[in-house]
Design a protein around this motif. Structure first.
Motif, mmCIF file in Angstrom:
data_model
loop_
_atom_site.group_PDB
_atom_site.id
_atom_site.type_symbol
_atom_site.label_atom_id
_atom_site.label_comp_id
_atom_site.label_asym_id
_atom_site.label_seq_id
_atom_site.Cartn_x
_atom_site.Cartn_y
_atom_site.Cartn_z
ATOM 1 N N THR A 93 -18.210 7.118 14.481
ATOM 2 C CA THR A 93 -16.853 7.182 13.924
ATOM 3 C C THR A 93 -15.970 6.094 14.530
ATOM 4 N N LYS A 94 -16.040 5.931 15.840
ATOM 5 C CA LYS A 94 -15.238 4.895 16.516
ATOM 6 C C LYS A 94 -15.672 3.498 16.073
ATOM 7 N N LEU A 95 -16.980 3.308 15.941
ATOM 8 C CA LEU A 95 -17.509 2.017 15.521
ATOM 9 C C LEU A 95 -17.042 1.677 14.105
ATOM 10 N N ILE B 79 -14.762 -1.530 13.049
ATOM 11 C CA ILE B 79 -15.204 -2.516 12.062
ATOM 12 C C ILE B 79 -14.182 -2.625 10.931
ATOM 13 N N THR B 80 -13.676 -1.479 10.457
ATOM 14 C CA THR B 80 -12.666 -1.469 9.395
ATOM 15 C C THR B 80 -11.422 -2.237 9.831
ATOM 16 N N LYS B 81 -10.986 -2.009 11.057
ATOM 17 C CA LYS B 81 -9.806 -2.705 11.577
ATOM 18 C C LYS B 81 -10.053 -4.202 11.676
ATOM 19 N N SER C 23 -7.975 -7.087 9.687
ATOM 20 C CA SER C 23 -7.211 -8.096 10.440
ATOM 21 C C SER C 23 -7.684 -9.517 10.133
ATOM 22 N N GLY C 24 -8.923 -9.642 9.660
ATOM 23 C CA GLY C 24 -9.464 -10.966 9.378
ATOM 24 C C GLY C 24 -9.176 -11.455 7.981
ATOM 25 N N SER C 25 -8.646 -10.598 7.145
ATOM 26 C CA SER C 25 -8.372 -11.007 5.767
ATOM 27 C C SER C 25 -6.893 -10.851 5.444
ATOM 28 N N ILE C 26 -6.473 -11.507 4.378
ATOM 29 C CA ILE C 26 -5.089 -11.393 3.932
ATOM 30 C C ILE C 26 -5.052 -10.337 2.844
ATOM 31 N N GLU C 27 -4.309 -9.276 3.111
ATOM 32 C CA GLU C 27 -4.221 -8.198 2.126
ATOM 33 C C GLU C 27 -2.920 -8.302 1.376
ATOM 34 N N LEU C 28 -2.951 -8.055 0.091
ATOM 35 C CA LEU C 28 -1.756 -8.070 -0.732
ATOM 36 C C LEU C 28 -1.420 -6.704 -1.181
#
Length: 153
Positions: free
Chosen positions: A136-138, A142-144, A148-153
């Protein structure tokens, strides 16, 4: 289950132990925080211990009560645990984690009933619970990282 205000059968006496803060001459303090706590003095030709040791009093009171009523006191219910919780919370929770599984379960249940906020809400007791918690923590990490590595609109 005994609740506040319930009428109970039998004798309902209780006691209050009062200890004077000073001796009769008003020279020596019996206060638990007194500097005379662990000393002795001569009184009427006899050596007498001065002061009052609250920790020793509560330990003896708990032992007598537990023996008399065959009560199995959980760590959470002890005076020593309460003192540790107030002075060194990290030691208190480490001690909780060292308890055998059945006692640990009761301890956390008692804390929950008393409304104590626990730093660790769930403590894995088996290797499968630990693996689930790690996964769950992993997944959360990974989701975070993806977000953080992509630009979300």
């Amino acid at each position: 289950m005994i609740e506040e205000g319930m009428i109970k059968e039998g004798d309902q006496r209780h006691i209050h132990v009062l200890v004077s803060r000073k001796d009769r001459s008003n020279r020596y303090s019996f206060s638990p925080g007194s500097r005379y706590k662990a000393s002795t003095t001569m009184l009427h030709g006899k050596e007498v211990k001065r002061g009052f040791d609250r920790d020793q009093f509560f330990k003896a009171a708990e032992e007598v009560f537990d023996r008399k009523f065959q009560y199995r006191r959980n760590y959470v219910e002890s005076y020593q645990a309460r003192n540790t919780f107030l002075k060194h919370p990290e030691k208190y929770f480490k001690q909780l984690l060292r308890l055998p599984a059945p006692e640990k379960k009761i301890a956390f249940q008692l804390l929950k009933e008393r409304g104590v906020k626990l730093p660790l809400t769930t403590i894995p007791l088996t290797s499968s619970q630990l693996a689930g918690k790690i996964m769950t923590k992993l997944k959360k990490g990974i989701t975070k990282a993806i977000h953080s590595g992509s630009i979300e609109l």
